[in-house]
Write an enzyme that holds these catalytic residues in place. Structure first.
Site, mmCIF file in Angstrom:
data_model
loop_
_atom_site.group_PDB
_atom_site.id
_atom_site.type_symbol
_atom_site.label_atom_id
_atom_site.label_comp_id
_atom_site.label_asym_id
_atom_site.label_seq_id
_atom_site.Cartn_x
_atom_site.Cartn_y
_atom_site.Cartn_z
ATOM 1 N N ALA A 185 0.840 -1.194 0.000
ATOM 2 C CA ALA A 185 0.000 0.000 0.000
ATOM 3 C C ALA A 185 0.874 1.242 0.000
ATOM 4 C CB ALA A 185 -0.931 0.006 1.219
ATOM 5 N N MET A 186 0.271 2.359 -0.449
ATOM 6 C CA MET A 186 0.996 3.634 -0.505
ATOM 7 C C MET A 186 0.043 4.743 -0.113
ATOM 8 S SD MET A 186 3.811 5.180 -1.018
ATOM 9 C CE MET A 186 4.044 6.949 -0.831
ATOM 10 N N ASN A 188 -0.698 7.811 -0.667
ATOM 11 C CA ASN A 188 -0.885 9.013 -1.470
ATOM 12 C C ASN A 188 -2.067 9.815 -0.917
ATOM 13 O OD1 ASN A 188 1.183 8.235 -3.392
ATOM 14 N ND2 ASN A 188 -0.256 6.693 -4.091
ATOM 15 N N HIS A 211 -2.985 1.789 8.645
ATOM 16 C CA HIS A 211 -1.629 2.348 8.585
ATOM 17 C C HIS A 211 -1.588 3.530 7.621
ATOM 18 C CE1 HIS A 211 2.778 2.178 9.002
ATOM 19 N NE2 HIS A 211 2.801 2.504 7.718
ATOM 20 N N GLU A 212 -2.243 3.384 6.469
ATOM 21 C CA GLU A 212 -2.255 4.482 5.495
ATOM 22 C C GLU A 212 -3.091 5.652 6.000
ATOM 23 O OE1 GLU A 212 0.036 3.899 3.375
ATOM 24 O OE2 GLU A 212 0.055 1.838 4.075
#
Length: 575
Positions: A185-186, A188, A211-212
């Protein structure tokens, strides 16, 4: 050379200090490490081509001219033209679409570092899952994404706001990407990127999305100014993630997930050695080294342990929550170094400053930052004992000689366990492999059929146990698993294990049967694994192979450092 060279622009001599000026750079970008092009066959729907970008850490310089450092933040706008039927999304607070021209307009109104500029385009549709959230996915995946996330993302956002203050980015949307996405995951801003494969596992999905969400405060609003201090984003985000899960799912669940991650940290420490410089929180970044090489479990878990230690100094985690709210308010939209955090902490708690807690023998702040080795202190996880004790008991039954407790062990129904309990149990068996043949035989008889019906996070661990123990009766399951996987995180670990043992020819056979369903970058990485110790493999068409992304470099370099003993299952990066 893979990451380009600097562009220097001379300003007119007549320009006065602090005088505003505009620079226009006209450029064309070719294939580069930030940009991933997928043919339709590499998507779930097999209908339309797909493209996404991955900027972390220093890849977006191949996407657009930028100050590619987290120390510099700016707003951005973009105009994107796409064919009819292709949906374009970016990490922006505002967007519009002119259908007759096929043109999308995007604007990010808040300053962000270059690595958080992201684009995705493909056969994507959406559904609202909350008052400020929607999911985007390929049509065949959207119903699953809705069923997994409808209603609960708002619950997580509300919990985070109660701890750390208002969510400042407006919308929190999620886009599920094809299995070629190189990490899990990222974060953005406004648009979390996450790999679709994770939809299989509810608990991993919960942790990865939360977490994101936490990065919206720690990493996106307040950013590490240098890649040498990535723990300022990852350690704080991991701490915030666990505060959110404690609020929403209870302390026992949080302690179980933490125990699972700390197990992985100690596994990595054992393999790398306690004096390895990458185990420092402040890592020295040598010239020419990709910062993503420094991303490892120490960035996350040792960083978390330091932040947890700071929270314990306050006596009550709610007091530390108040400090973090003030820290966010003071530094939002800027980039910081560790000293900013620690000075703010001591100023917020003057009584701790008077006690000179920063110099407490053996736990000095400077030692936390610059000493190699494991965390100087770890959290008390006793609140998770109701979930971790059954794991420890079952593991002992299987690993204590003589093996006369099979009846008791076989009575345990793993289908009743949480995913994190099962993966913790399997990881410990994996650490002890190779196991005596009688043990692996009995394990298969007791659990193999149960594990077959479980999610991929569980199945890959069992299959790694099968491979590391050369247990031939279950090898057909390894083949079947790899025939149906296109993701790095579910292929690389198995290929690494197959190639470190006696099963390399088996791995080659599977690879040649499945290579066409893999992204060229992943094919290239698997070829490198298969080529170790062999004559060069026959050339495979790798048209459009781009330079390794940061996540690819991370996995390859970590594997090289440990002869393949650490795989993505240990790192499981959620950038």
């Amino acid at each position: 050379t893979d990451y380009g060279s600097s562009l220097t622009i001379s300003l007119p001599p007549a320009l006065q200090p602090h005088q505003p000026f505009q620079i226009i750079v006209r450029y064309t970008t070719a294939d580069g490490p930030a940009i991933w092009w997928l043919d339709p066959e590499l998507t779930y729907g097999n209908a339309k081509p797909f493209v996404f970008t991955q900027g972390h850490s220093v890849c977006n310089r191949s996407f657009f001219p930028c100050f590619d450092t987290p120390a510099v933040k700016c707003t951005y706008s973009a105009t994107v033209k796409a064919p009819a039927g292709i949906q374009v999304l970016m990490s922006a607070t505002q967007s519009s679409y002119l259908e007759e021209e096929g043109v999308y307009q995007f604007y990010m109104e808040y300053p962000v570092p270059a690595y958080l500029v992201a684009l995705v385009a493909g056969d994507l549709i959406h559904a609202d899952i909350g008052p400020r959230s929607r999911v985007w996915a390929e049509p065949c995946l959207l119903p699953t994404a809705i069923s997994k996330l409808s209603g609960i993302v708002e619950r997580w956002l509300t919990a985070a706001e109660s701890l750390y203050g208002p969510y400042i980015w407006g919308r929190y949307d999620i886009v599920f990407l094809p299995p070629s996405f190189p990490i899990v995951a990222m974060e953005n801003p406004c648009l979390t990127f996450i790999i679709s494969s994770i939809l299989e596992s509810d608990e991993f999905l919960i942790i990865d999305v939360i977490h994101e969400v936490a990065h919206s405060w720690f990493g996106n609003a307040v950013t590490n100014a240098t890649w040498e201090e990535m723990w300022l984003s990852e350690g704080l985000a991991t701490y915030a993630q666990r505060r959110i899960t404690t609020e929403t799912y209870g302390a026992a669940f949080t302690c179980l997930e933490t125990a699972f991650r700390l197990d992985a940290l100690h596994r990595q420490m054992k393999l790398l050695g306690e004096d390895n410089p990458v185990s420092k929180l402040q890592v020295k970044l040598e010239p020419g080294v990709n910062p993503s090489n420094l991303m490892n479990l120490f960035t996350y878990e040792k960083g978390y342990c330091f932040v947890y230690y700071l929270s314990q100094l306050c006596g009550d985690p709610r007091h530390f929550d108040s400090f973090l709210r003030a820290y966010i308010e003071k530094y939002k939209f800027t980039s910081v170094v560790a000293q900013d955090l620690l000075d703010s902490f001591l100023n917020f708690f003057p009584e701790l400053k008077e006690q000179c807690v920063e110099s407490k023998a053996g736990l000095e702040f400077e030692r936390w930052l610059n000493a190699t080795g494991p965390p100087l202190a770890e959290p008390d996880l006793s609140q998770g004992s109701s979930l971790t004790r059954p794991v420890e008991t079952l593991f002992k039954l299987w690993t204590t000689e003589p093996l006369d407790s099979v009846a008791a062990a076989s009575s345990v129904d793993l289908t009743k366990w949480r995913t994190f309990q099962t993966v913790l149990f399997l990881d410990r068996l994996l650490d002890g492999s190779p196991l005596p043949h009688e043990v692996i035989k009995k394990l298969s008889e007791c659990y193999s059929s149960q594990l077959d019906s479980m999610n991929a996070e569980i199945r890959i661990r069992w299959l790694q146990i099968v491979v590391r123990n050369d247990y031939y009766p279950d090898l057909y399951k390894v083949r079947r698993f790899l025939e149906n996987q296109m993701s790095r995180m579910y292929t690389i670990p198995l290929y690494e294990d197959l190639c470190t043992g006696t099963l390399k020819s088996f791995a080659l056979e599977i690879f040649y049967q499945t290579q066409n369903q893999l992204h060229p970058n992943l094919r290239k990485t698997i070829q490198q694994i298969l080529s170790q110790g062999l004559n060069p493999l026959p050339a495979i068409d790798t048209t459009a192979v781009t330079t390794d992304t940061p996540a690819m470099v991370l996995e390859d370099k970590v594997s090289e450092a440990t002869n393949g003993a650490i795989s993505l299952r240990d790192v499981n990066v959620s950038a």
